[in-house]
Design an enzyme around this catalytic site. Structure first.
Site, short mmCIF file in Angstrom:
data_model
loop_
_atom_site.label_atom_id
_atom_site.label_comp_id
_atom_site.label_asym_id
_atom_site.label_seq_id
_atom_site.Cartn_x
_atom_site.Cartn_y
_atom_site.Cartn_z
N CYS A 182 46.02 -67.15 39.53
CA CYS A 182 44.72 -67.25 40.51
C CYS A 182 43.64 -67.23 39.83
O CYS A 182 43.52 -66.54 38.78
CB CYS A 182 44.75 -66.46 41.56
SG CYS A 182 46.46 -66.22 42.34
N ARG B 227 44.80 -72.07 34.00
CA ARG B 227 45.24 -70.72 34.08
C ARG B 227 46.60 -70.84 34.91
O ARG B 227 47.59 -69.90 34.90
CB ARG B 227 44.52 -69.82 34.88
CG ARG B 227 43.35 -69.25 34.22
CD ARG B 227 42.16 -68.62 35.05
NE ARG B 227 42.70 -67.65 35.70
CZ ARG B 227 42.39 -66.17 35.38
NH1 ARG B 227 41.80 -65.99 34.37
NH2 ARG B 227 42.92 -65.40 36.13
N TRP C 36 48.16 -69.38 42.68
CA TRP C 36 49.37 -69.35 42.09
C TRP C 36 50.30 -68.44 43.03
O TRP C 36 50.00 -67.18 42.96
CB TRP C 36 49.36 -69.00 40.62
CG TRP C 36 50.64 -69.02 39.84
CD1 TRP C 36 50.79 -70.24 38.93
CD2 TRP C 36 51.63 -68.31 39.65
NE1 TRP C 36 52.02 -70.12 38.44
CE2 TRP C 36 52.59 -68.86 38.87
CE3 TRP C 36 51.97 -66.91 40.26
CZ2 TRP C 36 53.74 -68.13 38.29
CZ3 TRP C 36 53.27 -66.13 39.73
CH2 TRP C 36 54.07 -66.90 38.75
N ASN D 12 42.40 -62.10 43.78
CA ASN D 12 43.42 -62.31 42.71
C ASN D 12 44.11 -61.16 42.57
O ASN D 12 43.55 -59.73 42.58
CB ASN D 12 42.64 -62.35 41.24
CG ASN D 12 42.29 -63.69 40.74
OD1 ASN D 12 42.36 -64.65 41.56
ND2 ASN D 12 41.74 -63.88 39.68
N GLY D 13 45.59 -61.10 42.19
CA GLY D 13 46.16 -59.84 42.01
C GLY D 13 47.12 -59.73 43.36
O GLY D 13 47.37 -60.83 43.90
N GLU E 196 60.36 -69.21 19.36
CA GLU E 196 59.18 -69.71 19.39
C GLU E 196 59.28 -71.46 19.77
O GLU E 196 58.86 -71.74 20.64
CB GLU E 196 57.87 -69.36 18.52
CG GLU E 196 56.83 -69.95 18.81
CD GLU E 196 56.10 -69.59 20.24
OE1 GLU E 196 56.54 -68.84 20.89
OE2 GLU E 196 55.01 -70.15 20.50
N LYS F 41 58.64 -73.09 23.19
CA LYS F 41 57.61 -74.14 23.33
C LYS F 41 58.29 -75.46 24.14
O LYS F 41 57.86 -75.97 24.80
CB LYS F 41 57.24 -74.80 21.93
CG LYS F 41 56.08 -73.93 21.41
CD LYS F 41 54.77 -73.83 22.06
CE LYS F 41 54.81 -72.82 23.02
NZ LYS F 41 54.51 -71.28 22.79
N GLU G 7 59.13 -74.67 27.83
CA GLU G 7 57.95 -74.59 28.60
C GLU G 7 57.39 -75.87 29.08
O GLU G 7 56.77 -76.05 30.17
CB GLU G 7 56.95 -73.90 27.56
CG GLU G 7 57.17 -72.34 27.78
CD GLU G 7 55.90 -71.66 27.06
OE1 GLU G 7 55.56 -70.59 27.50
OE2 GLU G 7 55.25 -72.23 25.94
N HIS H 170 79.55 -66.65 17.28
CA HIS H 170 79.85 -65.38 18.36
C HIS H 170 79.40 -66.03 19.84
O HIS H 170 79.37 -64.91 20.61
CB HIS H 170 79.14 -64.29 18.01
CG HIS H 170 79.47 -63.64 16.63
ND1 HIS H 170 80.82 -63.42 16.34
CD2 HIS H 170 78.71 -63.36 15.36
CE1 HIS H 170 80.70 -63.00 15.01
NE2 HIS H 170 79.54 -63.23 14.43
N LYS I 229 48.72 -69.31 32.50
CA LYS I 229 48.02 -69.01 31.17
C LYS I 229 47.99 -67.57 31.12
O LYS I 229 47.82 -66.71 29.99
CB LYS I 229 46.88 -69.81 30.88
CG LYS I 229 46.26 -69.53 29.38
CD LYS I 229 47.01 -70.32 28.56
CE LYS I 229 46.53 -70.01 26.97
NZ LYS I 229 47.83 -70.19 26.10
C1 G6P Z 1 52.32 -66.62 29.99
C2 G6P Z 1 51.90 -67.76 29.08
C3 G6P Z 1 52.52 -67.85 27.72
C4 G6P Z 1 52.29 -66.26 27.14
C5 G6P Z 1 52.80 -65.29 28.11
C6 G6P Z 1 52.21 -63.81 27.51
O1 G6P Z 1 53.63 -66.85 30.36
O2 G6P Z 1 52.31 -69.08 29.42
O3 G6P Z 1 52.07 -68.99 26.89
O4 G6P Z 1 52.83 -66.29 25.99
O5 G6P Z 1 52.06 -65.50 29.37
O6 G6P Z 1 50.94 -63.97 27.63
P1 G6P Z 1 49.85 -63.22 26.83
O7 G6P Z 1 48.48 -63.33 27.31
O8 G6P Z 1 50.00 -61.69 27.11
O9 G6P Z 1 49.89 -63.35 25.51
#
Ligand code: G6P
Length: 628
Positions: free
Chosen positions: A2, A27, A74, A100-101, A500, A504, A507, A523, A623
């Site tokens: 949000c 965000r 959100w 927010n929150g 990672e 990626k 996501e 395994h 984000k």
């Molecule tokens: C969200 C984002 C990710 C990020 C994660 C942790 O899920 O989409 O890209 O890695 O949060 O966020 P941070 O701000 O703590 O790195």
């Protein structure tokens, strides 16, 4: 997640609100709305989905109001439908609130209000707030500020709110309890937002409210108070950010721009933290790295524990490898969300590191706070020492830790982290080298070699981008139609890079992807393999190169299409094993993760872009994850 924007001043509020919300789009959100006040009435317009739906609705009405609040939602409580979008109003439509929150005790409050005759129009936790404020104001001569102040103690949880009232079109109240809210100061106009990006086009004079603070904003100025009602004296600071930093600058997506920015980010890291006067052969008596860490934080460490989520957790795994191998300090990495509820046994002389690109991740912040709290009042060697690693030095993280390493990546807009990951890993190289120097676990000569390796990274990433971009884009076409699963494998310092690469891909392309330490394939995961499941193997020359190649062969024997990430030096030989080879410049294994991740970012990007997906704002992701 949000986003809040608020405005009070002399211009038309709606335009400022909607352009502010556009800057918070990254965000993540699923509906949006704004509320303004004109002629003693609140006008509230909301729309499901993207902001252009809201913009279109607003364009149908004339609205010259000079005060307003806006929100991108959100969904947490209640589906992403228009009636759940903020702002929320009380029954008489005299108060509008964005939040927010999460209000954790909203169910009890809602029950109580329903019993008193209040009708709710949404399923959100937020709607209790305008009803409670209206209740305080009813039949009393309280100011709006005091009504909000009396409401706040009834709310449990982490939240930030902005409030306007139909009867008081000259004031906007904001409050912060563990969710960020930043005030912006213009000439005869004032702004608030949950993120600096929304303020950048209007002002660089900003002030972050701390927990337990609230503000009354009018066209004449801003007054700040504690929740207890004391007037506080606080001053804005000037940001050195440039609004251009958050523009796309000709790139199709922010994510691509941010991948391409990585050489510059690494250069800035090197310039910021390497001591130029440090030369291995001169027996220097100062650290090669200047992170500004105090002896109190670094001396006599017996243990390091790292807390993070998502991509930052992957960067932390690389960090663990570096801290253990270079500085010889036993290091653990925990998901912040797990650590919160199952903290580890207390180890004396522990340094706790929180890693987060947003600086706001609720789980990471709460885990750090919990760690501080449980070590309070213990003997000195058990007390908390907290270090933060982030690219957002103005964020909540800074308020929680003793010291911050600013990774210098600047703001990242694409939801999928790229340059912030690389910068976090750089932060760990510097930290490991600093500690290795202080503890004398490496010779100066070895430290010098590693530093030379790090200095080589920017042109090497440039080379990857230059030589691999077209090839990777072409390769990506093969996986946009029928591919449903991918497996990534790596070992040692490059296992986190496999994780990672898989993250990626899932996501942004929505292709299911898993990563395993290459030796674990047999395994279990090997059962999944056939010609439909491509396997990406990170096979960088070094201690585990041969092992990874053998593990890759096992996958090949099950008909999997094999994509190798390897060094240019090994490319010819690798061509015997892999169907497709993504090459990066040859470097020593210790430096290789930063290079190996780049082609994986590019592969994920191109697959998603060719599929026509919303690369920068993938579905369901945010984000800045400000809820648990
Ligand atoms: C969200 C984002 C990710 C990020 C994660 C942790 O899920 O989409 O890209 O890695 O949060 O966020 P941070 O701000 O703590 O790195």
């Amino acid at each position: 997640m949000c986003g809040i924007v608020g405005y009070i001043g002399t211009q038309t509020a709606t335009e400022i609100l909607i352009s502010g919300l556009e800057r918070l789009e990254y965000r993540g959100y699923d509906s949006a709305g704004v509320a303004t006040v004109s002629e003693g009435k609140i006008q509230c317009v909301k729309a499901k989905g993207k902001l252009y739906n809201l913009r279109e609705k607003l364009e149908r009405e004339v609205n010259h109001s000079q005060i307003g609040i806006g929100h991108t939602r959100w969904a947490t409580h209640g589906k992403p439908e228009e009636h759940n979008a903020h702002p929320h109003l009380d029954t008489l439509e005299g108060i509008a609130v964005v939040q927010n929150g999460i209000i954790e005790n909203y169910r009890e409050l809602r029950e109580e209000l329903i019993q008193q005759g209040t009708e709710f129009t949404s399923e959100t936790d937020t709607e209790v707030i305008p009803h409670l404020i209206a209740q305080c104001l009813h039949g009393s001569d309280l100011s709006l500020l005091d009504a909000v102040r009396q409401t706040i103690p009834r709310l449990k949880g982490a939240f930030a709110i902005a409030v306007i009232s139909a009867e008081r079109p000259y004031e906007l109240i904001v409050a912060r309890q563990q969710a960020p809210i930043i005030l912006g100061f213009g000439q005869g106009e004032f702004f608030c937002a949950s993120d600096i990006t929304a303020l950048l086009p209007h002002t660089r004079a900003v002030l972050s409210l701390d927990n337990g603070e609230m503000a009354r904003m009018t066209p004449l100025g801003v007054e700040i108070y504690s929740f207890a009602g004391d007037r506080l004296s606080k001053f804005p600071r000037t940001l050195d950010w440039n609004p251009v930093q958050v523009e796309k600058q000709g790139f199709r997506h922010y994510m691509l721009k941010e991948i391409y920015e990585q050489p510059a980010v690494v250069r800035t890291c090197l310039e910021s933290y390497l001591n130029p006067n440090w030369h291995a052969d001169e027996q220097p008596d100062f650290s090669p790295v200047n992170l500004g860490l105090t002896a109190h934080l670094c001396d006599n460490l017996e243990h390091i524990q790292i807390l993070a989520c998502g991509t930052s957790w992957h960067a932390s795994l690389v960090g663990k490898y570096l801290l253990e191998q270079l500085a010889n300090i036993p290091t653990t990495v925990d998901y912040a969300s797990e650590f919160r509820y199952s903290p580890k046994p207390l180890i004396p002389n522990t340094l706790t590191i929180g890693v987060t690109q947003s600086g706001e991740t609720a789980d990471t912040i709460a885990a750090l706070e919990a760690e501080r709290a449980r070590r309070e009042n213990l003997e000195p060697k058990l007390q908390a020492k907290l270090l933060g690693i982030t690219n957002r030095p103005e964020s909540t993280l800074a308020q929680v830790v003793d010291r911050l390493i600013n990774t210098q990546a600047g703001i990242e807009i694409g939801v999928a982290a790229t340059k912030t990951f690389v910068a976090q890993v750089m932060g760990f190289y510097f930290l490991a080298l600093d500690l290795a120097y202080r503890r004398q676990t490496l010779s100066n000569q070895r430290i010098g070699e590693i530093i030379e390796g790090l200095r080589g990274i920017p042109p090497q990433i440039e080379k990857i981008i230059e030589t691999q971009a077209d090839y990777i884009e072409e390769l990506a076409h093969d996986f946009t139609q029928e591919t449903e699963d991918f497996i990534f494998i790596g070992r040692g310092i490059n296992f986190p890079i496999a994780l990672e690469g898989a993250l990626k891909l899932k996501e942004i392309s929505y292709i299911h992807a898993e990563a395993y330490p290459a030796g674990e394939m047999k395994h279990g995961p090997i059962a999944l393999l056939d010609h439909k499941v491509p396997v990406v193997a990170i096979a960088m020359p070094g201690s585990v190169y041969e092992k990874v190649i053998s593990n890759a062969q096992e996958a090949k024997a099950r008909d999997a299409r094999l994509i190798g990430v390897t060094s240019a030096m090994n490319a010819q030989e690798a061509a015997h094993t892999f169907n497709d080879v993504l090459t990066v410049p040859g470097v020593e294994e210790l430096i290789s993760p930063i290079l190996a991740v780049v082609p994986l970012q590019m592969l994920a990007y191109h697959i998603a872009a060719i599929k026509g997906l919303d690369v920068d704002q993938p579905r369901n992701l945010a984000k800045s994850v400000t809820v648990e």
